[in-house]
Design an enzyme around this catalytic site. Structure first.
Site, short mmCIF file in Angstrom:
data_model
loop_
_atom_site.label_atom_id
_atom_site.label_comp_id
_atom_site.label_asym_id
_atom_site.label_seq_id
_atom_site.Cartn_x
_atom_site.Cartn_y
_atom_site.Cartn_z
N ARG A 44 0.89 -1.19 0.00
CA ARG A 44 0.00 0.00 0.00
C ARG A 44 0.91 1.22 0.00
O ARG A 44 1.71 1.40 0.93
CB ARG A 44 -0.91 0.00 1.21
CG ARG A 44 -1.73 1.27 1.32
CD ARG A 44 -2.88 1.17 2.29
NE ARG A 44 -4.00 0.45 1.72
CZ ARG A 44 -5.26 0.52 2.16
NH1 ARG A 44 -5.57 1.29 3.19
NH2 ARG A 44 -6.23 -0.16 1.57
N HIS B 145 -7.18 1.09 -6.74
CA HIS B 145 -7.43 0.15 -5.64
C HIS B 145 -8.09 -1.11 -6.22
O HIS B 145 -9.26 -1.41 -5.98
CB HIS B 145 -8.36 0.83 -4.61
CG HIS B 145 -8.35 0.18 -3.26
ND1 HIS B 145 -7.60 -0.93 -2.95
CD2 HIS B 145 -9.04 0.50 -2.12
CE1 HIS B 145 -7.81 -1.26 -1.69
NE2 HIS B 145 -8.67 -0.42 -1.16
N GLN C 79 -9.94 -3.87 -4.00
CA GLN C 79 -11.24 -3.40 -3.51
C GLN C 79 -12.32 -3.64 -4.56
O GLN C 79 -13.42 -4.13 -4.26
CB GLN C 79 -11.16 -1.90 -3.18
CG GLN C 79 -12.48 -1.30 -2.74
CD GLN C 79 -12.93 -1.84 -1.39
OE1 GLN C 79 -12.14 -1.86 -0.45
NE2 GLN C 79 -14.18 -2.27 -1.28
N ASP D 185 -17.18 7.27 -1.93
CA ASP D 185 -15.96 7.08 -1.14
C ASP D 185 -15.67 8.44 -0.50
O ASP D 185 -16.29 9.46 -0.87
CB ASP D 185 -14.83 6.62 -2.07
CG ASP D 185 -13.53 6.31 -1.34
OD1 ASP D 185 -13.54 6.21 -0.10
OD2 ASP D 185 -12.48 6.21 -2.02
N CYS E 230 -16.45 1.64 -0.03
CA CYS E 230 -15.33 0.75 0.28
C CYS E 230 -14.96 0.79 1.76
O CYS E 230 -14.35 -0.13 2.28
CB CYS E 230 -14.12 1.14 -0.57
SG CYS E 230 -13.64 2.86 -0.32
N ARG F 227 -13.94 -8.66 1.04
CA ARG F 227 -12.50 -8.43 0.87
C ARG F 227 -11.73 -9.71 1.26
O ARG F 227 -10.72 -10.05 0.65
CB ARG F 227 -12.01 -7.25 1.74
CG ARG F 227 -12.49 -5.88 1.30
CD ARG F 227 -12.02 -5.48 -0.09
NE ARG F 227 -10.59 -5.59 -0.27
CZ ARG F 227 -9.71 -4.64 0.02
NH1 ARG F 227 -10.12 -3.49 0.49
NH2 ARG F 227 -8.42 -4.82 -0.19
N1 NVA Z 1 -9.96 6.76 -1.49
C1 NVA Z 1 -9.65 6.30 -0.16
C2 NVA Z 1 -9.84 4.83 -0.07
C3 NVA Z 1 -9.55 4.23 1.28
C4 NVA Z 1 -9.73 2.75 1.30
C5 NVA Z 1 -8.23 6.68 0.17
O1 NVA Z 1 -7.35 6.53 -0.70
O2 NVA Z 1 -7.99 7.15 1.27
N1 CP Z 2 -11.41 -0.27 1.80
C1 CP Z 2 -10.18 -0.36 2.28
O1 CP Z 2 -9.20 -0.55 1.56
O2 CP Z 2 -10.12 -0.23 3.62
P1 CP Z 2 -8.82 -0.12 4.52
O3 CP Z 2 -8.21 1.23 4.26
O4 CP Z 2 -9.35 -0.25 5.93
O5 CP Z 2 -7.86 -1.22 4.15
#
Ligand code: NVA
Ligand code: CP
Length: 312
Positions: free
Chosen positions: A111, A138, A141, A233, A272, A300
């Site tokens: 990540r 992502h 997801q 989101d 998500c 997930r």
């Molecule tokens: N768009 C959000 C998704 C989190 C799972 C982010 O990148 O923070």
């Molecule tokens: N949706 C998602 O990726 O959640 P987290 O940030 O909790 O991993």
């Protein structure tokens, strides 16, 4: 499910790394693994001889947990590393880090902020590199979300999806690409300021041209009418905190609340997670019986297992 064999050893960095058939195969494999799990068959030995590391530069609950449990249930041990505690945070290069990890591990789940870092890792690391979220995409997801939609509707063909809010973000981008690949209709509903980058739109449209998918971009919130799924989101993704005030101001009218769900008539709601109540979403929607958010979170786990079985 034969084409799934072609995924072995490959990276999953963008959802566009997958063909339509490969996505459908992953969903079929997920259904099988979920069924096994529901009758109590959770402990499989498939990854027993594989070492997989998770290295996260950003916070995570669902992705980190689901991949960790998936690795455990498939017979291996998840090795989690916080990015900040590794030498990479003190200046060791991505390339050297990847080469070193390659000597210990068979796969990496990363990540990151910069999407390109994933390709730099993949260049030096021989096993699969999995994108557990980057600033651009992502994909894991979206595989869970497609599975959730498939479970709910018993099909994907013909579904009309809408993503409302920050349509330029990582989740929206992967969702738009996935709909393009699968030949579905997706409406990206948000203010001009936060609409997809030109390069993303061109790529999605060029895929859609071949699959007959419909991609519509609009500022009009009434475009939620007759959707099957409304997805949103956060307005302020991780790494964008310095734009918080401006984003909340410009995106406020794209909040998914009871009034918008009325316009949408029969649509289900997806997110998500994690959500920010009172910003992009209200509590009465996310905790309603039209919300699939917790099913998405559960799925997930099942899709993480399918991804690991397919890639390793
Ligand atoms: N768009 C959000 C998704 C989190 C799972 C982010 O990148 O923070
Ligand atoms: N949706 C998602 O990726 O959640 P987290 O940030 O909790 O991993």
């Amino acid at each position: 499910m034969e084409t799934i064999k072609g995924l072995r050893g490959r990276d999953l960095i963008s959802i566009t790394d997958l063909s339509k058939q490969e996505i459908l195969d992953l969903l079929e494999l997920t259904a099988y693994l979920k069924k096994l799990s529901k009758i109590g068959v959770k402990n499989l030995n498939y990854l027993a001889d594989k070492k997989i590391a998770l290295m996260f530069q950003k916070h995570s609950t669902r992705t980190r947990s689901s991949f960790s449990v998936a690795i455990h249930e498939l017979g291996s041990i998840p090795y989690y590393f916080s990015w900040n505690e590794m030498q990479i945070a003190r200046g060791e290069t991505v390339e050297d880090t990847a080469k070193v990890l390659d000597r210990y591990f068979d796969g990496l789940i990363l990540r990151v902020y910069g999407h390109e870092i994933l390709y730099s890792f993949a260049k030096e690391f021989r096993g699969p590199v999995i994108n557990a979220l980057s600033d651009e995409e992502h994909p894991c997801q979206i595989i869970a979300d497609l599975f959730t939609a498939y479970e709910k509707f018993g099909k994907l063909d013909g579904l009309k999806l809408g993503f409302i809010g920050d349509t330029a973000n990582n989740v929206a981008t992967s969702l738009a690409y996935a709909c393009a690949i699968l030949g579905l209709e997706i409406r990206l509903i948000g203010p001009n300021k936060y609409q997809p980058k030109k390069s993303v739109l061109e790529r999605a449209l060029s895929i859609a041209n071949k699959t007959n998918a419909k991609i519509k971009i609009t500022e009009d919130i009434n475009a939620v009418k007759d959707l099957d799924i409304i997805y949103t989101d956060v307005f302020v993704s991780m790494g964008m905190e310095n734009e918080r005030e401006e984003r909340l101001r410009v995106l406020a009218k794209y909040q998914v609340n009871a009034k918008l769900m009325d316009v949408a008539e029969n649509a289900y709601f997806m997110h998500c997670g994690p959500w920010h109540l009172g910003e992009e979403i209200t509590a009465d929607v996310v905790y309603s019986n039209r919300s699939l958010a917790f099913d998405q979170a559960e799925n997930r786990l099942h899709t993480s297992k399918a991804i690991l079985v397919a890639l390793f």
